[in-house]
Design a protein around this motif. Sequence first.
Motif, mmCIF file in Angstrom:
data_model
loop_
_atom_site.group_PDB
_atom_site.id
_atom_site.type_symbol
_atom_site.label_atom_id
_atom_site.label_comp_id
_atom_site.label_asym_id
_atom_site.label_seq_id
_atom_site.Cartn_x
_atom_site.Cartn_y
_atom_site.Cartn_z
ATOM 1 N N LEU B 28 0.838 -1.210 0.000
ATOM 2 C CA LEU B 28 0.000 0.000 0.000
ATOM 3 C C LEU B 28 0.866 1.251 0.000
ATOM 4 C CD1 LEU B 28 -2.860 -0.472 2.614
ATOM 5 C CD2 LEU B 28 -2.978 -0.658 0.127
ATOM 6 N N PRO B 29 0.364 2.327 -0.637
ATOM 7 C CA PRO B 29 1.016 3.622 -0.440
ATOM 8 C C PRO B 29 0.942 4.009 1.033
ATOM 9 C CG PRO B 29 -0.703 3.751 -2.126
ATOM 10 C CD PRO B 29 -0.824 2.405 -1.489
ATOM 11 N N LEU B 30 1.981 4.673 1.496
ATOM 12 C CA LEU B 30 2.088 5.005 2.915
ATOM 13 C C LEU B 30 0.844 5.734 3.434
ATOM 14 C CD1 LEU B 30 4.255 4.432 4.862
ATOM 15 C CD2 LEU B 30 5.354 6.592 4.324
ATOM 16 N N VAL B 31 0.277 6.601 2.597
ATOM 17 C CA VAL B 31 -0.826 7.447 3.036
ATOM 18 C C VAL B 31 -2.087 6.621 3.328
ATOM 19 C CG1 VAL B 31 -1.598 8.025 0.699
ATOM 20 C CG2 VAL B 31 -1.963 9.654 2.555
ATOM 21 N N GLN B 32 -2.139 5.390 2.816
ATOM 22 C CA GLN B 32 -3.300 4.532 3.099
ATOM 23 C C GLN B 32 -2.991 3.504 4.174
ATOM 24 O OE1 GLN B 32 -4.613 2.714 -0.610
ATOM 25 N NE2 GLN B 32 -4.476 4.656 -1.664
ATOM 26 N N ALA B 33 -1.811 3.532 4.746
ATOM 27 C CA ALA B 33 -1.382 2.405 5.577
ATOM 28 C C ALA B 33 -1.617 2.602 7.073
ATOM 29 C CB ALA B 33 0.088 2.104 5.321
ATOM 30 N N GLY B 34 -2.101 3.782 7.485
ATOM 31 C CA GLY B 34 -2.343 4.004 8.914
ATOM 32 C C GLY B 34 -3.355 2.996 9.454
ATOM 33 N N GLY B 35 -3.055 2.404 10.595
ATOM 34 C CA GLY B 35 -3.954 1.427 11.200
ATOM 35 C C GLY B 35 -3.817 0.024 10.638
ATOM 36 N N ARG B 36 -3.089 -0.141 9.537
ATOM 37 C CA ARG B 36 -2.910 -1.478 8.968
ATOM 38 C C ARG B 36 -1.781 -2.213 9.698
ATOM 39 N NH1 ARG B 36 -5.803 -1.965 4.093
ATOM 40 N NH2 ARG B 36 -5.093 -4.125 4.167
ATOM 41 N N VAL B 37 -1.642 -3.510 9.414
ATOM 42 C CA VAL B 37 -0.724 -4.366 10.160
ATOM 43 C C VAL B 37 0.455 -4.753 9.274
ATOM 44 C CG1 VAL B 37 -0.487 -6.594 11.306
ATOM 45 C CG2 VAL B 37 -2.564 -5.236 11.626
ATOM 46 N N LEU B 38 1.671 -4.508 9.777
ATOM 47 C CA LEU B 38 2.894 -4.828 9.030
ATOM 48 C C LEU B 38 2.974 -6.315 8.713
ATOM 49 C CD1 LEU B 38 6.159 -3.195 10.440
ATOM 50 C CD2 LEU B 38 5.150 -2.951 8.170
ATOM 51 N N ALA B 39 3.313 -6.639 7.458
ATOM 52 C CA ALA B 39 3.378 -8.047 7.047
ATOM 53 C C ALA B 39 4.733 -8.671 7.341
ATOM 54 C CB ALA B 39 3.067 -8.164 5.561
ATOM 55 N N ALA B 40 5.774 -7.868 7.436
ATOM 56 C CA ALA B 40 7.114 -8.405 7.679
ATOM 57 C C ALA B 40 7.854 -7.449 8.603
ATOM 58 C CB ALA B 40 7.873 -8.541 6.356
ATOM 59 N N ASP B 41 8.882 -7.974 9.283
ATOM 60 C CA ASP B 41 9.712 -7.101 10.101
ATOM 61 C C ASP B 41 10.207 -5.930 9.258
ATOM 62 O OD1 ASP B 41 9.469 -8.795 12.229
ATOM 63 O OD2 ASP B 41 11.456 -9.710 12.005
ATOM 64 N N PHE B 42 10.147 -4.732 9.818
ATOM 65 C CA PHE B 42 10.724 -3.586 9.125
ATOM 66 C C PHE B 42 12.092 -3.320 9.734
ATOM 67 C CE2 PHE B 42 11.488 1.016 8.849
ATOM 68 C CZ PHE B 42 11.645 1.087 7.477
ATOM 69 N N LYS B 43 13.129 -3.480 8.901
ATOM 70 C CA LYS B 43 14.501 -3.370 9.396
ATOM 71 C C LYS B 43 15.150 -2.070 8.954
ATOM 72 C CE LYS B 43 15.074 -8.342 9.455
ATOM 73 N NZ LYS B 43 15.615 -9.521 8.754
ATOM 74 N N ALA B 44 16.048 -1.571 9.781
ATOM 75 C CA ALA B 44 16.761 -0.342 9.438
ATOM 76 C C ALA B 44 17.550 -0.574 8.153
ATOM 77 C CB ALA B 44 17.693 0.057 10.573
ATOM 78 N N PRO B 45 17.322 0.262 7.133
ATOM 79 C CA PRO B 45 18.021 0.079 5.857
ATOM 80 C C PRO B 45 19.491 0.476 5.929
ATOM 81 C CG PRO B 45 16.621 2.019 5.764
ATOM 82 C CD PRO B 45 16.380 1.379 7.100
ATOM 83 N N GLY B 46 19.879 1.128 7.007
ATOM 84 C CA GLY B 46 21.286 1.502 7.198
ATOM 85 C C GLY B 46 21.453 1.916 8.641
ATOM 86 N N ASP B 47 22.681 2.289 9.026
ATOM 87 C CA ASP B 47 22.867 2.805 10.375
ATOM 88 C C ASP B 47 22.091 4.109 10.534
ATOM 89 O OD1 ASP B 47 24.583 0.737 10.861
ATOM 90 O OD2 ASP B 47 26.403 1.917 10.491
ATOM 91 N N LEU B 48 21.541 4.324 11.696
ATOM 92 C CA LEU B 48 20.807 5.558 11.984
ATOM 93 C C LEU B 48 21.376 6.168 13.259
ATOM 94 C CD1 LEU B 48 17.187 4.294 11.293
ATOM 95 C CD2 LEU B 48 18.592 5.760 9.855
ATOM 96 N N PRO B 49 21.744 7.434 13.281
ATOM 97 C CA PRO B 49 21.653 8.413 12.186
ATOM 98 C C PRO B 49 22.668 8.181 11.070
ATOM 99 C CG PRO B 49 22.707 9.389 14.099
ATOM 100 C CD PRO B 49 22.245 8.034 14.525
#
Lengths: 411, 411
Positions: B28-49
Amino acid sequence: MKPFFNVLSVEQVHAFTQQLEPLASTILPLVQAGGRVLAADFKAPGDLPGFDRSTMDGYAVRARDTFGASETSPAYLELAGQVLMGQEPDFSLQPGQCAKIGTGGMLPAGADAVVMVEQTRSLDPTTVEIAASMAPGGHVMGRTDDAAAGDVLLPAGHRLRPQDIGLLAALGFERVEVQKRPPVGILSTGDEVIPVSQTPKPGQVRDVNTHTLSSLIIEAGGKAAPLGLVGDDREALTKAVAASMEQNRITLLSGGSSVGVRDLTADVFSSFDGAKLLVHGVGVSPGKPFIWVQAGGHQLLGLPGQVASCMISFYLFVEPVIQRLLGRKAEAFTRFGRLKAVLGRPAPSAPGREEYIRVRIEDSDSGPVAQPVFAKSGLLTSLINSQGLIKIPVESEGLYAGDQVEVFLFP
Amino acid sequence: MKPFFNVLSVEQVHAFTQQLEPLASTILPLVQAGGRVLAADFKAPGDLPGFDRSTMDGYAVRARDTFGASETSPAYLELAGQVLMGQEPDFSLQPGQCAKIGTGGMLPAGADAVVMVEQTRSLDPTTVEIAASMAPGGHVMGRTDDAAAGDVLLPAGHRLRPQDIGLLAALGFERVEVQKRPPVGILSTGDEVIPVSQTPKPGQVRDVNTHTLSSLIIEAGGKAAPLGLVGDDREALTKAVAASMEQNRITLLSGGSSVGVRDLTADVFSSFDGAKLLVHGVGVSPGKPFIWVQAGGHQLLGLPGQVASCMISFYLFVEPVIQRLLGRKAEAFTRFGRLKAVLGRPAPSAPGREEYIRVRIEDSDSGPVAQPVFAKSGLLTSLINSQGLIKIPVESEGLYAGDQVEVFLFP
């Protein structure tokens, strides 16, 4: 040209909010009305349940005929008939009579109580032994016990929960008048802000607020209209705000916490016909740079650009405006849970401003502990890993470890 | 033909639920995703900061060059340059050197701490007096302090809040993989049930459950497909359930708390290919008549007809199924708040079954009091005027006035 303006308190801002007129209403089919806000008091269309109803299996009686009856000294009543489920009895009780009745059955005229079947004995086809003394109303749900005609069952401003939808259905309403959702335009500004699709060069940040605010607006009961990024010059801002005002009742402009950009925001907002500057700075942290200008029934709101400050400003100031336009009270944190906890570390604060500190909740043997999440944590983890906020009152210099605090839990 | 079947506990039902496989995901586009349930772990794409960042205005230093420095015995460092905001420094610190830096600035190579400007003094264009001894890492947010590349920032099964949407935007994600919402067909049965649009004759009731369940399903994260009323005969029920199975993954059939209709429901459910009867009765009140049959990846669920029982059964059994198909844990009451209160009146219960009692919350000087809302109240007011449920455990004969209780607050 800029009017002199004092920093206001959060309460003063909410007092302005409370004066807003709710928006118009609309009529929706019941199936679309969950979560929407009632536009008018919903009153009982008639008495509920509308007749005297038994709450037990047993015998309907005139209570006075049983006065003094007991197991050792029962009363004897004549069986006048049987109440059939879902039917109006076609007989009434005379003194000394009773009638067989099931749970939910309608009491015959003359009856005012029900004796449980366990406290009775059928002696012969026309005689029932009653071993209990009943007060009038015993085991009876009166015709107005649920509601009398005209009673307010759900007040205007009430957000419809599944059980309320059920109530409306039970009373035969297929449509319901609800408040229109306030349409909210969202603008981001700041020359360092880039669209989410681009990769930031050093010093640039992605436009986080448009997405966060869209999601917050929808959860608060508004309609989100993301309008994208605008350069922070007077002409671009004026044009973008004017375009938003054509479609929306609230316009949010986030970004520009520097004094220059804040003054520009206030100037642009104030340039519209009939504009009135209500707020230019609030004695609260985060949320100090909040700006509010009213112009012709439009609410123009300036928010800080930093995402955590922007989000807390939304909960403090924008959500109450949305709630008020929905006909609800102008209060912050109404959708937040509350949790009593003990502060895990000291939380210093500057007196003279109200302060909101993000906390992480930890369990301990003696109950929940609120751990302040402080500055060194980045924006990202501090927002994701905190569960709520604690408030340090305006006159306080901070809280000590071990102090009792009330945590507002993020919805 | 009917298999022998014991009444199960709520925990046994949830153990079945926990074995369900989550449904497929969608992007889904991010703007439609509020309240929805993540399908997979969301991992940091790089070191933060991603780089060492100053948390103060001051001077970047090599910490060892400041060891032992104080106001009375300061250290003197050579100014090697100035870090420009949003730019990578084009120089590195040699021993004995420092660099001017602002909050948020990137530390030059060689630096590992920042001295606050208040603890320094510029003596001449190339010499800075340092009046504090810094430990390595002081006033610095390390390159992985928010997250190291690959760290799980949001786990699969997490429901996306506004701040999570903000996090995804900040990291450049315009789309997100979420679970599909489980489609749920809703059927009502019972010859006494009439459409909401009709006026009940004595003994008839309007179809409250279709509307209540639709609203509950949407709030729980499912997709509601109201399919209307169906007569309580085998042929009509079989046809209606088969039609629902073509469109949905869950089918709810409410109504018919009489043993005859419940057996008919179980028989109809069990008549489909590969059907497996998991539950036919649960040791809980309300909610005892719950029926669960699995057939070819479909969940066929029978609920009591009485609206309050139907609603509590939904929270106890149906919502956990929806949550599990969304990839979440199979638990009841996860969307309910919790409140510790004192019981205002005794709440008797039959041992051998878990019992849920509706309560109204009243304030008192010594804290919140939970007042049981008992049978005499009609269905309508008891649902509307109660704020939550308390649980009486299976082995208990009830609770006393003054007992400490935990109230599950309706969402």
